[in-house]
Design a protein around this motif. Structure first.
Motif, short mmCIF file in Angstrom:
data_model
loop_
_atom_site.label_atom_id
_atom_site.label_comp_id
_atom_site.label_asym_id
_atom_site.label_seq_id
_atom_site.Cartn_x
_atom_site.Cartn_y
_atom_site.Cartn_z
N SER A 281 -5.59 -4.56 0.58
CA SER A 281 -5.74 -3.15 0.94
C SER A 281 -5.51 -2.31 -0.30
CB SER A 281 -4.73 -2.77 2.03
OG SER A 281 -4.71 -1.36 2.17
N MET A 282 -6.25 -1.22 -0.39
CA MET A 282 -6.04 -0.26 -1.48
C MET A 282 -4.82 0.62 -1.20
SD MET A 282 -8.46 -0.36 -3.74
CE MET A 282 -9.92 -1.35 -3.91
N GLU A 283 -4.35 0.62 0.04
CA GLU A 283 -3.41 1.65 0.45
C GLU A 283 -2.05 1.15 0.91
OE1 GLU A 283 -6.01 3.38 3.30
OE2 GLU A 283 -7.40 4.04 1.74
N ARG A 284 -1.93 -0.16 1.19
CA ARG A 284 -0.64 -0.67 1.69
C ARG A 284 -0.58 -2.18 1.49
NH1 ARG A 284 -1.46 -3.18 6.63
NH2 ARG A 284 -3.54 -2.88 7.52
N ARG B 234 -4.53 10.21 -1.72
CA ARG B 234 -4.25 9.85 -3.12
C ARG B 234 -5.55 9.57 -3.87
NH1 ARG B 234 -0.13 5.07 -1.99
NH2 ARG B 234 -1.68 4.79 -0.35
N PHE B 235 -6.60 9.27 -3.14
CA PHE B 235 -7.92 9.13 -3.76
C PHE B 235 -8.67 10.46 -3.71
CE2 PHE B 235 -12.51 8.34 -3.42
CZ PHE B 235 -12.71 7.66 -4.63
N ASP C 228 -7.88 8.16 1.99
CA ASP C 228 -6.51 8.33 1.51
C ASP C 228 -6.47 9.54 0.56
OD1 ASP C 228 -4.07 8.06 -0.07
OD2 ASP C 228 -3.92 6.02 0.72
N SER D 9 -12.72 5.57 0.88
CA SER D 9 -11.32 5.81 1.23
C SER D 9 -11.13 7.26 1.70
CB SER D 9 -10.42 5.54 0.02
OG SER D 9 -9.08 5.88 0.32
N SER E 45 -2.77 2.12 -6.25
CA SER E 45 -2.49 0.89 -5.50
C SER E 45 -2.15 -0.24 -6.44
CB SER E 45 -3.71 0.50 -4.66
OG SER E 45 -3.57 -0.81 -4.19
N LEU F 131 -13.40 1.97 -2.78
CA LEU F 131 -12.63 3.22 -2.88
C LEU F 131 -13.46 4.45 -2.50
CD1 LEU F 131 -10.54 2.53 -6.09
CD2 LEU F 131 -9.59 3.32 -3.92
#
Length: 365
Positions: A335-338, A257-258, A255, A253, A275, A250
């Motif tokens: 995946s952490m995202e999808r 959201r992170f 993203d 990342s 996630s 992470l």
């Protein structure tokens, strides 16, 4: 500086996935958990020692074998020197395994109290707490004879006492009023050597390693009459605890959201998971050869799936009557995202099987 890495040297074992991280310097981002933690440690040293410590956080991660190993007394036959454990740019140059690689040079340049922070690189297993790139901070303090002579105790005891007082204060600064204990340990570059553990969230947690610097290191740096202490800590390890970040991937990342959860100066904001995507497991069995190592397997898997591989774990190991050994590894993709598609995962696994067979001298079962 970093673009000059020799990519085509036959001894170079730096994969693209690691090469791409050079120069990203998460520790210099004030709104990133790694940067927030680094600055919190800086605050402690500035307040406690009135800005006496010189700070270095932009030293080049490409260092000589001498700087990385010889200058900190790592024995010639030590396992960490192997191509299995260390990333070599060429036969004489590596991606630093620890921030200690700069210690001797800074001592020679006359620095006597300093902190070095940087990205470090090691070939390692794949799970939620291991990643081939992570961040460390190193601290060194040198004393003159008049400092310990006035105290009435010998030089080593004086340095060890000062070290423990300093680091207990740092642990309280980061974690609050926690119970602590010191554990004797071994490092090639300090003697005596200690690890500091704290009792946090109902378990003992190792915070850092440290010790009184080996006299040989000081002697080589022209400080024959001095004594010193040194410590080293892993920023990810502490940040995962302080921010409750469950997976080391992470930190890399992008993203929102992170990244949007953290702000400059806000130490210990609890990470809110975003996630809930399930892992997908794939097993792979093969007969190994004498040259097989798990680190090489992890490097192949990461080279194909990158940060979409969450864990590589040995789940079965047996040797048949002919003396051939078989390993079965379970690879977790997530995946952490999808959500990953079956098609993607099957392609990853197919490519992994091909590469493992081609590169690792194993026979798939």
């Amino acid at each position: 500086m970093l673009v000059d890495v020799v990519r085509d040297d036959p001894t170079n074992n730096v994969p693209d996935t690691v090469f791409s991280k050079l120069g990203m310097q998460l520790h210099r981002r004030d709104q990133h958990p790694i940067g927030i933690l680094k600055n919190a440690i800086y605050d402690y040293f500035d307040k406690t020692y009135a800005e006496k410590f010189d700070k270095f956080d932009d030293l080049c991660p490409i260092v000589s074998v001498k700087e990385n190993f010889d200058d900190v007394l790592v024995p010639a036959d030590h396992v960490s020197r192997s191509y299995n454990d260390t990333y070599y740019v060429d036969a004489q140059t590596v991606l630093r395994c620890h921030t200690s690689a700069h210690q001797a040079e800074l001592l020679r340049r006359g620095h006597t109290q300093f902190l070095v922070t940087g990205d470090v690189y090691r070939r390692d297993s794949i799970d939620s707490t291991h990643y081939p790139v992570f961040h460390q901070m190193e601290g060194v303090r040198v004393f003159n004879p008049n400092e310990w002579e006035e105290s009435g105790v010998d030089a080593t005891s004086y340095a060890a006492g000062d070290l423990k007082k300093c680091l207990e204060g740092l642990a309280r600064h980061l974690f609050g009023a926690v119970e602590m204990r010191w554990v004797d340990t071994y490092f090639p570059f300090t003697n005596p050597s200690f690890e500091l553990e704290i009792y946090f969230q109902e378990k003992w947690l190792e915070v850092l390693g440290c010790g009184v610097t080996e006299q040989e290191i000081l002697k080589r740096s022209g400080k024959t009459n001095n004594v010193a202490w040194a410590f080293g800590l892993g920023l990810e390890r502490l940040a995962m605890v302080l921010f409750e970040i469950p997976d080391i991937r992470l930190f890399w990342s992008t993203d929102e959201r992170f990244t949007s959860q953290f702000s400059e100066g806000q130490l210990g904001v609890k990470f809110k998971p975003f996630s809930k995507f399930p892992p997908c497991y794939k097993d792979m069995s093969f007969w190994i050869s004498d040259s097989f190592t798990e680190n090489n397997l992890c490097e192949v898997v990461r080279g194909i799936a990158g940060d979409l591989v969450e864990e590589v774990r040995l789940i079965d190991n047996f040797t048949n009557k002919k003396g051939m050994t078989s390993h079965c590894y379970r690879i977790a993709y997530r995946s952490m995202e999808r959500s990953l598609t079956d098609e993607e995962i099957n392609q990853f696994q197919w490519n992994v099987r091909e590469e493992v067979q081609n590169k690792l001298n194993v026979v798939l079962r």
